[in-house]
Design a protein around this motif. Structure first.
Motif, PDB file in Angstrom:
ATOM      1  N   MET A   1       0.848  -1.186   0.000  1.00 27.77           N
ATOM      2  CA  MET A   1       0.000   0.000   0.000  1.00 27.77           C
ATOM      3  C   MET A   1       0.891   1.247   0.000  1.00 27.77           C
ATOM      4  N   SER A   2       0.526   2.211  -0.786  1.00 23.61           N
ATOM      5  CA  SER A   2       1.312   3.432  -0.916  1.00 23.61           C
ATOM      6  C   SER A   2       1.009   4.407   0.224  1.00 23.61           C
ATOM      7  N   ALA A   3       2.021   5.164   0.595  1.00 24.56           N
ATOM      8  CA  ALA A   3       1.846   6.172   1.643  1.00 24.56           C
ATOM      9  C   ALA A   3       1.250   7.461   1.086  1.00 24.56           C
ATOM     10  N   TYR A   4       1.283   7.608  -0.237  1.00 26.16           N
ATOM     11  CA  TYR A   4       0.799   8.831  -0.863  1.00 26.16           C
ATOM     12  C   TYR A   4      -0.664   8.694  -1.215  1.00 26.16           C
ATOM     13  N   PRO A   5      -1.433   9.767  -1.182  1.00 27.95           N
ATOM     14  CA  PRO A   5      -1.070  11.143  -0.852  1.00 27.95           C
ATOM     15  C   PRO A   5      -0.868  11.328   0.655  1.00 27.95           C
ATOM     16  N   ILE A   6      -0.025  12.302   0.971  1.00 26.84           N
ATOM     17  CA  ILE A   6       0.267  12.650   2.353  1.00 26.84           C
ATOM     18  C   ILE A   6      -0.312  14.037   2.626  1.00 26.84           C
ATOM     19  N   VAL A   7      -1.007  14.168   3.747  1.00 24.51           N
ATOM     20  CA  VAL A   7      -1.570  15.459   4.151  1.00 24.51           C
ATOM     21  C   VAL A   7      -0.687  16.045   5.241  1.00 24.51           C
ATOM     22  N   ILE A   8      -0.305  17.296   5.058  1.00 26.21           N
ATOM     23  CA  ILE A   8       0.561  17.989   6.023  1.00 26.21           C
ATOM     24  C   ILE A   8      -0.164  19.238   6.506  1.00 26.21           C
ATOM     25  N   ARG A   9      -0.295  19.366   7.815  1.00 25.55           N
ATOM     26  CA  ARG A   9      -0.926  20.547   8.405  1.00 25.55           C
ATOM     27  C   ARG A   9       0.100  21.225   9.313  1.00 25.55           C
ATOM     28  N   LYS A  10       0.350  22.506   9.074  1.00 28.32           N
ATOM     29  CA  LYS A  10       1.323  23.268   9.868  1.00 28.32           C
ATOM     30  C   LYS A  10       0.598  24.346  10.662  1.00 28.32           C
ATOM     31  N   ILE A  11       0.928  24.422  11.949  1.00 30.10           N
ATOM     32  CA  ILE A  11       0.347  25.418  12.850  1.00 30.10           C
ATOM     33  C   ILE A  11       1.493  26.197  13.486  1.00 30.10           C
ATOM     34  N   THR A  12       1.363  27.514  13.547  1.00 30.38           N
ATOM     35  CA  THR A  12       2.364  28.353  14.193  1.00 30.38           C
ATOM     36  C   THR A  12       1.698  29.179  15.281  1.00 30.38           C
ATOM     37  N   MET A  13       2.326  29.201  16.454  1.00 32.16           N
ATOM     38  CA  MET A  13       1.855  30.025  17.566  1.00 32.16           C
ATOM     39  C   MET A  13       3.003  30.915  18.015  1.00 32.16           C
ATOM     40  N   LYS A  14       2.677  32.145  18.301  1.00 29.77           N
ATOM     41  CA  LYS A  14       3.679  33.105  18.762  1.00 29.77           C
ATOM     42  C   LYS A  14       3.402  33.437  20.221  1.00 29.77           C
ATOM     43  N   HIS A  15       4.470  33.558  20.989  1.00 28.32           N
ATOM     44  CA  HIS A  15       4.301  33.879  22.405  1.00 28.32           C
ATOM     45  C   HIS A  15       3.961  35.355  22.550  1.00 28.32           C
ATOM     46  N   ARG A  16       3.225  35.671  23.600  1.00 28.57           N
ATOM     47  CA  ARG A  16       2.788  37.062  23.789  1.00 28.57           C
ATOM     48  C   ARG A  16       3.949  38.017  24.027  1.00 28.57           C
ATOM     49  N   THR A  17       5.127  37.485  24.407  1.00 26.46           N
ATOM     50  CA  THR A  17       6.304  38.347  24.594  1.00 26.46           C
ATOM     51  C   THR A  17       7.014  38.632  23.271  1.00 26.46           C
ATOM     52  N   HIS A  18       6.580  37.974  22.194  1.00 31.24           N
ATOM     53  CA  HIS A  18       7.156  38.134  20.855  1.00 31.24           C
ATOM     54  C   HIS A  18       8.619  37.725  20.803  1.00 31.24           C
TER      55      HIS A  18
END
Length: 169
Positions: A1-18
């Protein structure tokens, strides 16, 4: 069984102190191998990464959301506009969608996700090795303390007790 298609989700969080960022990546293959990558560090730096493998997408999403809510309670701000999702239908698209920072630091994770994938240029993270320090305690190999601890200067009373002529000129 193939691994493709692959779904990639990226999340970025910034701290309140920047001053620091927290990044999460959820990778789900077609054969339901899932990887959650947490990356953190000072803003603009590569930082550190940790990996969590899952065989069920539901468990991976729960782990991702649990860590995100923990970070939000700790002062990180989640910006939904920076939440990116990409699909990869082959190895080149996967490498491009994942990004160089992640690709180069997770060789064994890539091999687990897609058995037989070409991991040229990728390596596993350097794990610390231990050695005995000068004081007999175990420390990371090559560890250099930030502060040099020096014995405290004797007090005037201690100096006079050692030499009764101390301070007389």
């Amino acid at each position: 069984m193939s691994a493709y298609p692959i779904v990639i989700r990226k999340i970025t969080m910034k701290h309140r102190t920047h001053e620091k960022d927290y990044h999460q990546v959820l990778i789900v293959t077609d054969d339901e191998r899932c990887l959650v990558v947490n990356r953190w560090g000072k803003r603009g730096q590569k930082g550190q990464m940790e990996f969590h493998r899952f065989s069920n997408p539901k468990l991976a999403v729960e782990a991702l959301n649990a860590k995100r809510s923990t970070k939000e309670r700790g002062g990180y701000v989640y910006d939904q506009r920076a939440d990116l999702s990409k699909d990869a239908d082959d190895e080149d698209a996967f490498r491009k969608a994942l990004g160089l920072i992640y690709w180069t630091g997770m060789k064994s994770e890539l091999e687990w996700l897609v058995p037989g994938i070409d991991t040229a240029g990728a390596k596993d993270p350097d794990l610390p090795t231990w050695e005995e320090g000068a004081d007999g305690k175990m420390v990371h190999k090559g560890y250099q303390p930030k502060h040099k601890f020096v014995e405290a200067e004797p007090t005037v009373e201690q100096k006079v007790a050692e030499n009764e002529n101390w301070g007389a000129w």
